[in-house]
Design a protein around this motif. Structure first.
Motif, PDB file in Angstrom:
ATOM      1  N   ARG A   1      11.649   2.325 -10.842  1.00 50.17           N
ATOM      2  CA  ARG A   1      12.785   1.472 -10.480  1.00 50.17           C
ATOM      3  C   ARG A   1      13.416   1.940  -9.180  1.00 50.17           C
ATOM      4  NH1 ARG A   1      18.194   0.850 -10.885  1.00 50.17           N
ATOM      5  NH2 ARG A   1      18.937  -1.270 -11.347  1.00 50.17           N
ATOM      6  N   ARG A   2      13.545   3.257  -9.011  1.00 52.91           N
ATOM      7  CA  ARG A   2      14.133   3.780  -7.776  1.00 52.91           C
ATOM      8  C   ARG A   2      13.291   3.399  -6.565  1.00 52.91           C
ATOM      9  NH1 ARG A   2      12.752   7.929  -4.942  1.00 52.91           N
ATOM     10  NH2 ARG A   2      11.550   8.910  -6.615  1.00 52.91           N
ATOM     11  N   LEU A   3      11.960   3.519  -6.690  1.00 47.35           N
ATOM     12  CA  LEU A   3      11.081   3.153  -5.573  1.00 47.35           C
ATOM     13  C   LEU A   3      11.250   1.683  -5.201  1.00 47.35           C
ATOM     14  CD1 LEU A   3       7.800   5.016  -6.627  1.00 47.35           C
ATOM     15  CD2 LEU A   3       9.253   5.552  -4.652  1.00 47.35           C
ATOM     16  N   LEU A   4      11.340   0.824  -6.209  1.00 46.16           N
ATOM     17  CA  LEU A   4      11.452  -0.608  -5.945  1.00 46.16           C
ATOM     18  C   LEU A   4      12.824  -0.978  -5.397  1.00 46.16           C
ATOM     19  CD1 LEU A   4       9.523  -1.830  -9.087  1.00 46.16           C
ATOM     20  CD2 LEU A   4       8.853  -2.266  -6.716  1.00 46.16           C
ATOM     21  N   VAL A   5      13.873  -0.366  -5.927  1.00 47.38           N
ATOM     22  CA  VAL A   5      15.219  -0.652  -5.422  1.00 47.38           C
ATOM     23  C   VAL A   5      15.359  -0.206  -3.975  1.00 47.38           C
ATOM     24  CG1 VAL A   5      17.659  -0.011  -5.647  1.00 47.38           C
ATOM     25  CG2 VAL A   5      16.346  -0.683  -7.665  1.00 47.38           C
TER      26      VAL A   5
ATOM     27  N   GLY B   1      10.945   0.948 -18.283  1.00 47.92           N
ATOM     28  CA  GLY B   1      11.948   1.996 -18.368  1.00 47.92           C
ATOM     29  C   GLY B   1      11.770   3.175 -17.441  1.00 47.92           C
ATOM     30  N   SER B   2      10.758   3.159 -16.560  1.00 47.72           N
ATOM     31  CA  SER B   2      10.557   4.281 -15.648  1.00 47.72           C
ATOM     32  C   SER B   2      11.643   4.288 -14.567  1.00 47.72           C
ATOM     33  CB  SER B   2       9.175   4.197 -14.986  1.00 47.72           C
ATOM     34  OG  SER B   2       9.074   5.130 -13.923  1.00 47.72           O
ATOM     35  N   ALA B   3      12.479   5.315 -14.582  1.00 40.21           N
ATOM     36  CA  ALA B   3      13.544   5.422 -13.583  1.00 40.21           C
ATOM     37  C   ALA B   3      12.971   5.642 -12.194  1.00 40.21           C
ATOM     38  CB  ALA B   3      14.491   6.559 -13.960  1.00 40.21           C
ATOM     39  N   VAL B   4      11.845   6.364 -12.113  1.00 44.07           N
ATOM     40  CA  VAL B   4      11.235   6.635 -10.800  1.00 44.07           C
ATOM     41  C   VAL B   4      10.696   5.339 -10.191  1.00 44.07           C
ATOM     42  CG1 VAL B   4       9.419   7.885  -9.583  1.00 44.07           C
ATOM     43  CG2 VAL B   4      10.678   8.998 -11.436  1.00 44.07           C
TER      44      VAL B   4
ATOM     45  N   HIS C   1       1.752  -3.020 -11.210  1.00 45.68           N
ATOM     46  CA  HIS C   1       1.782  -1.910 -12.157  1.00 45.68           C
ATOM     47  C   HIS C   1       3.051  -1.074 -11.959  1.00 45.68           C
ATOM     48  CE1 HIS C   1      -2.881  -1.998 -12.835  1.00 45.68           C
ATOM     49  NE2 HIS C   1      -2.262  -3.100 -13.220  1.00 45.68           N
ATOM     50  N   VAL C   2       3.531  -0.998 -10.719  1.00 45.36           N
ATOM     51  CA  VAL C   2       4.808  -0.322 -10.471  1.00 45.36           C
ATOM     52  C   VAL C   2       5.940  -1.142 -11.087  1.00 45.36           C
ATOM     53  CG1 VAL C   2       6.298   0.698  -8.717  1.00 45.36           C
ATOM     54  CG2 VAL C   2       3.826   0.563  -8.313  1.00 45.36           C
ATOM     55  N   VAL C   3       5.868  -2.461 -10.922  1.00 42.72           N
ATOM     56  CA  VAL C   3       6.855  -3.351 -11.535  1.00 42.72           C
ATOM     57  C   VAL C   3       6.844  -3.185 -13.054  1.00 42.72           C
ATOM     58  CG1 VAL C   3       7.423  -5.781 -11.972  1.00 42.72           C
ATOM     59  CG2 VAL C   3       6.838  -5.030  -9.655  1.00 42.72           C
ATOM     60  N   ALA C   4       5.654  -3.144 -13.648  1.00 45.16           N
ATOM     61  CA  ALA C   4       5.544  -2.995 -15.098  1.00 45.16           C
ATOM     62  C   ALA C   4       6.152  -1.678 -15.561  1.00 45.16           C
ATOM     63  CB  ALA C   4       4.077  -3.084 -15.518  1.00 45.16           C
ATOM     64  N   ALA C   5       5.928  -0.623 -14.792  1.00 48.70           N
ATOM     65  CA  ALA C   5       6.499   0.673 -15.156  1.00 48.70           C
ATOM     66  C   ALA C   5       8.027   0.627 -15.084  1.00 48.70           C
ATOM     67  CB  ALA C   5       5.956   1.760 -14.232  1.00 48.70           C
ATOM     68  N   ALA C   6       8.557  -0.051 -14.076  1.00 45.34           N
ATOM     69  CA  ALA C   6      10.014  -0.152 -13.937  1.00 45.34           C
ATOM     70  C   ALA C   6      10.621  -0.936 -15.089  1.00 45.34           C
ATOM     71  CB  ALA C   6      10.368  -0.805 -12.609  1.00 45.34           C
TER      72      ALA C   6
ATOM     73  N   ARG D   1       0.833  -1.203   0.000  1.00 51.82           N
ATOM     74  CA  ARG D   1       0.000   0.000   0.000  1.00 51.82           C
ATOM     75  C   ARG D   1       0.868   1.253   0.000  1.00 51.82           C
ATOM     76  NH1 ARG D   1      -5.021  -0.918   4.260  1.00 51.82           N
ATOM     77  NH2 ARG D   1      -6.199  -2.428   2.992  1.00 51.82           N
ATOM     78  N   THR D   2       1.939   1.218   0.812  1.00 50.33           N
ATOM     79  CA  THR D   2       2.849   2.363   0.870  1.00 50.33           C
ATOM     80  C   THR D   2       3.578   2.535  -0.452  1.00 50.33           C
ATOM     81  OG1 THR D   2       3.157   2.041   3.253  1.00 50.33           O
ATOM     82  CG2 THR D   2       4.820   3.337   2.100  1.00 50.33           C
ATOM     83  N   LEU D   3       4.056   1.436  -1.033  1.00 42.94           N
ATOM     84  CA  LEU D   3       4.733   1.496  -2.326  1.00 42.94           C
ATOM     85  C   LEU D   3       3.838   2.123  -3.381  1.00 42.94           C
ATOM     86  CD1 LEU D   3       6.982   0.651  -4.363  1.00 42.94           C
ATOM     87  CD2 LEU D   3       5.765  -1.538  -4.579  1.00 42.94           C
ATOM     88  N   CYS D   4       2.593   1.663  -3.457  1.00 43.38           N
ATOM     89  CA  CYS D   4       1.686   2.173  -4.487  1.00 43.38           C
ATOM     90  C   CYS D   4       1.310   3.629  -4.237  1.00 43.38           C
ATOM     91  CB  CYS D   4       0.438   1.294  -4.560  1.00 43.38           C
ATOM     92  SG  CYS D   4       0.762  -0.354  -5.215  1.00 43.38           S
ATOM     93  N   ARG D   5       1.147   4.011  -2.969  1.00 39.19           N
ATOM     94  CA  ARG D   5       0.829   5.405  -2.689  1.00 39.19           C
ATOM     95  C   ARG D   5       1.981   6.309  -3.110  1.00 39.19           C
ATOM     96  NH1 ARG D   5       2.351   8.314   1.207  1.00 39.19           N
ATOM     97  NH2 ARG D   5       2.879   6.607   2.610  1.00 39.19           N
ATOM     98  N   ARG D   6       3.215   5.876  -2.834  1.00 35.92           N
ATOM     99  CA  ARG D   6       4.372   6.669  -3.245  1.00 35.92           C
ATOM    100  C   ARG D   6       4.485   6.719  -4.771  1.00 35.92           C
ATOM    101  NH1 ARG D   6       8.574   4.182   1.317  1.00 35.92           N
ATOM    102  NH2 ARG D   6       7.859   5.508   3.051  1.00 35.92           N
ATOM    103  N   ALA D   7       4.149   5.620  -5.431  1.00 35.33           N
ATOM    104  CA  ALA D   7       4.192   5.593  -6.892  1.00 35.33           C
ATOM    105  C   ALA D   7       3.146   6.538  -7.482  1.00 35.33           C
ATOM    106  CB  ALA D   7       3.985   4.169  -7.394  1.00 35.33           C
ATOM    107  N   ARG D   8       1.967   6.562  -6.869  1.00 38.94           N
ATOM    108  CA  ARG D   8       0.932   7.492  -7.363  1.00 38.94           C
ATOM    109  C   ARG D   8       1.354   8.937  -7.156  1.00 38.94           C
ATOM    110  NH1 ARG D   8      -2.404   3.667  -4.783  1.00 38.94           N
ATOM    111  NH2 ARG D   8      -2.734   5.069  -3.014  1.00 38.94           N
TER     112      ARG D   8
END
Length: 399
Positions: free
Chosen positions: A310-314, A305-308, A297-302, A278-285
């Motif tokens: 990828r940064r959130l996930l790393v 090619g989304s650098a943002v 969907h955050v994984v798919a964006a990373a 939930r926190t990951l997705c809120r930060r991604a939004r």
């Protein structure tokens, strides 16, 4: 003392001990077939330390129950001597059903005796009251079973986050679902007509890793699950630690140094609040990566090619590594398995996690063995662990 009187006095204890030995020996034989099959009975005797006669007896019993089968025509060593007929799991006859209850949806699945997913469905929650969630799970399992009429279900395994009492089959508390003292075994058993086994999902996945995954053969295993719920499980010498009322593994409120996320407990920086999906997705939004509450969907964006993203996930993986490092310091397991979407699917996340754990121990930190079906495997592993621990009590002839 007359012989009959003496026999009356001493017989109950040996009978109980013999029963325990039979269960243990049958489990050893079935596990050996799982790990090494097709395998000769003589090899099973060597691997388990059981006598050839005992192995032959247990193989005959397990064959009669439909759990193993002779796998090929007899083989001879150099064309002389008695033929060796290897045995293997009979994985085409029976299935177990798996149910994993997550915060947004329930996964229902069918698995064979090797832990392979045969069929699965995701059921989005219309509402999260337990009666409705479990009723829909039973309906979903029924639909899956209708598609494999030639396979017989043995049992249902249920994996849930939060505090789960394995002995009573009860979800004692799941904060995010709002569940408290839910008799899952009773409710789902009444709807399916099958034996139901219930456990926490981190412990379920430790069992799956020991039976079917990369942790097979490890003397001690720590599993760290990072989803909407964050929890852990620890196993040594084939035994998972449960603690009183199966409360072990509740790490969600461990403090994270530098954490700022508010937690429902009233504090800030708790592990679950910081790492929750939930926190990951809120930060991604907030960062404009996605407008979804789905972490994939955050994984798919990373991966697109989304650098943002990828940064959130790393960063999430790096924080997960710090948590794993703390648990490593306390428990010192031989193997650590981490289930977390970034580590599983995004390049660079596993490296960040291992770096945070520390170089001297990073080689022992592994991603889940079930990247494409981890939740389905969690539910099924609860039932399969029961079967492999006591095949004589949990097998078709006993149901």
């Amino acid at each position: 003392m007359p012989r009959s009187a003496a026999s009356t006095l001493v017989s109950p204890v040996p009978r109980a001990a013999d029963s325990d030995r039979r269960r243990t020996s049958a489990s050893l034989v079935l596990r050996s077939v799982l790990e090494h099959g097709p395998v000769a009975r003589s090899t099973i005797a060597r691997l388990t330390g059981l006598s050839p006669a005992s192995v032959t007896e247990h193989c005959a019993r397990l064959t009669g129950l439909g759990l193993i089968r002779e796998s090929a025509a007899p083989r001879r060593s150099g064309g002389v001597g008695r033929p060796h007929v290897p045995v293997d799991l009979d994985d085409a006859r029976f299935l177990v059903a798996g149910v994993h209850v997550a915060v947004p949806y329930t996964t229902v699945a069918l698995l064979d005796l090797r832990g392979r997913v045969v069929a699965r469905r995701e059921l989005r929650h219309e509402r999260t009251d337990p009666g409705r969630v479990l009723a829909r799970a039973a309906e979903g399992l029924g639909a899956l079973l209708a598609g494999v009429p030639d396979r017989r279900p043995l049992a249902v395994g249920v994996a849930v986050g939060g505090w789960v009492d394995r002995e009573t089959g009860t979800v004692v508390e799941h904060e995010l679902l709002g569940w408290r003292d839910v008799p899952v075994r009773e409710l789902l058993g009444a709807r399916t007509g099958l034996p139901v086994h219930v456990d926490g999902h981190a412990r379920a996945l430790v069992n799956g890793e020991r039976l079917f995954g990369r942790a097979r053969g490890s003397r001690s295993v720590l599993h760290l699950f990072v989803g909407n719920v964050v929890d852990a499980a620890f196993a040594t010498n084939d035994e998972v630690h449960h603690g009183p009322r199966s409360a072990a593994g509740a790490i969600g409120h461990l403090p994270v140094p530098g954490g700022t996320e508010p937690c429902a407990c009233g504090g800030t920086g708790c592990l679950q609040a910081e790492l929750s999906e939930r926190t990951l997705c809120r930060r991604a939004r907030a960062a404009g990566v996605t407008d979804s509450a789905n972490p994939m969907h955050v994984v798919a964006a990373a991966t697109a090619g989304s650098a943002v993203a990828r940064r959130l996930l790393v960063e999430r993986s790096r924080m997960t590594g710090r948590a794993a490092g703390l648990l490593l310091d306390v428990l010192n397991p031989e193997t650590v398995v981490v289930t977390e979407v970034g580590v599983t699917h995004v390049e660079g996340c596993l490296g960040a996690l291992r770096e945070a754990v520390g170089t001297t121990r990073s080689a022992h930190v592994l991603p889940t063995s079930f990247p494409d079906h981890v939740l389905a495997t969690a539910g099924g592993s609860v039932a399969l662990d029961t079967l492999f621990r006591d095949p004589l009590g949990a097998s078709p002839g006993a149901i």
